[in-house]
Write an enzyme that holds these catalytic residues in place. Sequence first.
Site, PDB file in Angstrom:
ATOM      1  N   CYS A   3       1.235  -1.174  -0.372  1.00 41.09           N
ATOM      2  CA  CYS A   3      -0.262  -0.084  -0.278  1.00 41.09           C
ATOM      3  C   CYS A   3       0.836   0.764  -0.044  1.00 41.09           C
ATOM      4  O   CYS A   3       2.018   1.192   0.388  1.00 41.09           O
ATOM      5  CB  CYS A   3      -1.058   0.479   1.442  1.00 41.09           C
ATOM      6  SG  CYS A   3      -0.124   0.363   2.479  1.00 41.09           S
ATOM      7  N   ARG A   9      -2.995  -0.057   5.565  1.00 43.46           N
ATOM      8  CA  ARG A   9      -4.077  -1.366   5.088  1.00 43.46           C
ATOM      9  C   ARG A   9      -3.117  -2.970   4.709  1.00 43.46           C
ATOM     10  O   ARG A   9      -3.410  -3.873   4.944  1.00 43.46           O
ATOM     11  CB  ARG A   9      -3.965  -1.283   3.374  1.00 43.46           C
ATOM     12  CG  ARG A   9      -5.323   0.056   3.271  1.00 43.46           C
ATOM     13  CD  ARG A   9      -5.565   0.917   2.165  1.00 43.46           C
ATOM     14  NE  ARG A   9      -4.631   1.343   1.331  1.00 43.46           N
ATOM     15  CZ  ARG A   9      -4.296   2.127   0.747  1.00 43.46           C
ATOM     16  NH1 ARG A   9      -5.230   1.897  -0.497  1.00 43.46           N
ATOM     17  NH2 ARG A   9      -3.067   3.042   0.169  1.00 43.46           N
ATOM     18  N   ASP A 119      -8.366   3.514   0.927  1.00 47.76           N
ATOM     19  CA  ASP A 119      -7.175   4.074   2.179  1.00 47.76           C
ATOM     20  C   ASP A 119      -8.004   3.896   2.938  1.00 47.76           C
ATOM     21  O   ASP A 119      -8.892   5.636   3.224  1.00 47.76           O
ATOM     22  CB  ASP A 119      -6.270   5.514   1.547  1.00 47.76           C
ATOM     23  CG  ASP A 119      -5.465   5.496   2.426  1.00 47.76           C
ATOM     24  OD1 ASP A 119      -4.935   5.390   3.468  1.00 47.76           O
ATOM     25  OD2 ASP A 119      -3.842   6.217   1.984  1.00 47.76           O
TER      26      ASP A 119
HETATM   27  P1  4NP Z   1      -1.903   2.893   4.312  1.00 44.80           P
HETATM   28  O1  4NP Z   1      -2.496   4.319   4.140  1.00 44.80           O
HETATM   29  O2  4NP Z   1      -1.752   3.292   2.540  1.00 44.80           O
HETATM   30  O3  4NP Z   1      -2.989   2.455   3.804  1.00 44.80           O
HETATM   31  O4  4NP Z   1      -0.818   2.376   4.948  1.00 44.80           O
HETATM   32  C1  4NP Z   1      -1.492   5.022   4.276  1.00 44.80           C
HETATM   33  C2  4NP Z   1      -0.647   5.741   5.791  1.00 44.80           C
HETATM   34  C3  4NP Z   1       0.272   6.586   5.327  1.00 44.80           C
HETATM   35  C4  4NP Z   1       0.054   7.962   4.268  1.00 44.80           C
HETATM   36  C5  4NP Z   1      -0.727   7.390   3.499  1.00 44.80           C
HETATM   37  C6  4NP Z   1      -1.760   6.597   3.583  1.00 44.80           C
HETATM   38  N1  4NP Z   1       0.985   9.203   4.847  1.00 44.80           N
HETATM   39  O5  4NP Z   1       0.643   9.801   3.516  1.00 44.80           O
HETATM   40  O6  4NP Z   1       1.445   8.809   5.756  1.00 44.80           O
END
Ligand code: 4NP
Length: 153
Positions: A3, A9, A119
Amino acid sequence: MVCLGNICRSPLAEGIMLHKIKAANLDWQVDSAGTNGYHVNEAPHYLSQRVAKKHGIDISKQLCRRFVAEDFERFDKVYAMAADIIDEIKSISGNKYNGEKVDLLMNEAYPGENRDIPDPWYGPEAGYKTVFDMIDIACDALINNTLKDSDRQ
Ligand code: 4NP
């Protein structure tokens, strides 16, 4: 399991998949990574940890890492949580990119529908439950599909 942040995720996807392959007595390697690297060496988001724990899965020991091109040499399959992640995987991997190994995780459960796992990072706790349920369905399908394919060979 890939992800953006490797915080919300994909740690759930790694934990759920490991839980299922252990239950099914399968000898598969599973790991997760993020494409943006903003949270390297951090544990998963507490709401991902919480929803996993409610289902008897401990993801608290995982540490965030960034996806690297060499992941195409280590793994037979690279599952992206959403379409934008495939674009990021391409740009990180350059000439090591192998499209035959890449798919959206949800395509295991809903072939060809190209569904994204949303997300949950900016939203409330309910989003993490939705993500858990989607990944749970996809991982069951992944195991069933792979075992069916290996029966045929
Ligand atoms: P993930 O969610 O891709 O599901 O881990 C996110 C976690 C952090 C960030 C973006 C998406 N971020 O930009 O810090």
